[in-house]
Design a protein around this motif. Sequence first.
Motif, PDB file in Angstrom:
ATOM      1  N   GLU A 183       0.811  -1.216   0.000  1.00  0.00           N
ATOM      2  CA  GLU A 183       0.000   0.000   0.000  1.00  0.00           C
ATOM      3  C   GLU A 183       0.847   1.268   0.000  1.00  0.00           C
ATOM      4  O   GLU A 183       0.318   2.367   0.076  1.00  0.00           O
ATOM      5  N   GLY A 220       5.756  -4.499   7.843  1.00  0.00           N
ATOM      6  CA  GLY A 220       5.824  -5.936   7.603  1.00  0.00           C
ATOM      7  C   GLY A 220       6.298  -6.783   8.756  1.00  0.00           C
ATOM      8  O   GLY A 220       6.584  -7.965   8.565  1.00  0.00           O
ATOM      9  N   GLU A 242       0.853 -10.260   9.901  1.00  0.00           N
ATOM     10  CA  GLU A 242       1.177  -9.545   8.669  1.00  0.00           C
ATOM     11  C   GLU A 242       1.205 -10.581   7.538  1.00  0.00           C
ATOM     12  O   GLU A 242       1.944 -11.552   7.608  1.00  0.00           O
ATOM     13  N   ASP A 301       2.501 -10.801   4.757  1.00  0.00           N
ATOM     14  CA  ASP A 301       3.487 -10.505   3.711  1.00  0.00           C
ATOM     15  C   ASP A 301       4.735 -11.358   3.864  1.00  0.00           C
ATOM     16  O   ASP A 301       4.840 -12.180   4.760  1.00  0.00           O
TER      17      ASP A 301
HETATM   18 MG    MG Z   1       2.174  -3.839   6.249  1.00  0.00          MG
END
Ligand code: MG
Length: 427
Positions: free
Chosen positions: A208, A272, A277, A279
């Motif tokens: 984002e 992150g 999270e 990711d």
């Molecule tokens: Mg994040």
Amino acid sequence: MKSIEDIAAALQGYDPQALSVEQVGEFLAHLVEPVSPQDARNVALFDALGRVLAHDVISPISVPPHNNSAMDGFAFDASQRQPDQALELRVVGTALAGKAWQGQVNAGECLKIMTGAILPDGLDTVVPQELTQVHTVHDVTTVTLAPNTVKAGDNRRLAGEDLMQGQPALRAGQHLTPAALGLLASMGLPEVCVHRRLRVAYFSTGDEILSLGEAPREGAVYDSNRYTVFGLLTRLGCDVIDMGVVRDDPVLLEAAFQQAAAQADAIITSGGVSVGEADFTKAMMKKLGDVAFWKIAMRPGRPMAVGRIGKSVLFGLPGNPVAVMVTFLAFVRPALQRMMGSTTSAPVFLRAKSLEALRKKSGRTEYQRGFVSTAPDGSLQVRAAGNQGSGVLRSMVEGNGLIVLHHTQGNVAVGDEVDVMMFDGVM
Ligand code: MG
Ligand code: AMP
């Protein structure tokens, strides 16, 4: 080089899920090592501001080199005074700054002397001009000192009172401030041996996150962390390597970490590392390095990853813009200072009276953005600076320091004193 496991094992009560701010500081002090003095080099004084001294500096001369006068006045031997009696002295010449006066000053005589002029042997005291009465009759000038105007040794600067030849004037690890540059110059030293600068690479993570120049898109925010980190590192005197925003893509993340580790002494990432999270950042840190994932008893800034990738120290900071700055100031800055070879101690906290009641949970350290000012009675007072949300960068700009509410501290009542870490000098 100790592994994360070794350091953790040696730490009292180490629990990666609940570390105190103090434990984090202690852990990092074991993790990082100062740069080698073998890489130090000489730089000209004008290039040395903000650098760290690699070796002790022994003064090659005494400063000042001679006993000299601290005032414009009359130099004399104070032993000829009688208690409670005026003294009259004949002026036998004038000593100017920058050259030695040639001649003899006998009992009953004095020498007119300028500030900084060498004080001839035998003269130990200078009476300022304005404390004397001067009379001139037929080319003969005399001065009269009222009783008890000066004490023996007054207005005399002793040779070596600032720096003594052969003695250490500055120690290795000294951060070179404007005053330190001046002190080095006063010894006649045109160059100084400093540690090499640290190279610090940083990048932001998160799908984002937009780089400046990219078109806005729904749900996306512009990357502010790279700019605050850039500013904080630059203030500290590090060489920065800006690696941009790295997408949540294992190939891109691996390349970014490898490239950073190949060039930098330290890597700082943001985002992150929070729980849940979705990711690849944490997975990649784990794959490439020796990394611990922590929950720290603090606010803002709970999650953090710390360790090594190759020879680089990794600081995986949370994503929230204020959490990045707070964790940088609390942990990264002192760790980098140690790596820079600096022996500078932590910034001192000011004590200020809180103008507001502050809610505080015991069992964690809380940092609130504050604005310190001087109360009408001259004491220091502090108010919370705006919205304290961990994403609200604006209150970081409007505040001039962080109110530090320590681990065991509870609620703060109006008028209670609190610790404040001022921004001045650190950012
Ligand atoms: Mg994040
Ligand atoms: P994360 O730690 O990745 O969960 O991020 C926490 C919050 O910080 C989210 O709202 C992110 O959008 C925001 N954030 C993460 N990185 C940045 C950045 N580089 N600049 C501004 N906001 C960020």
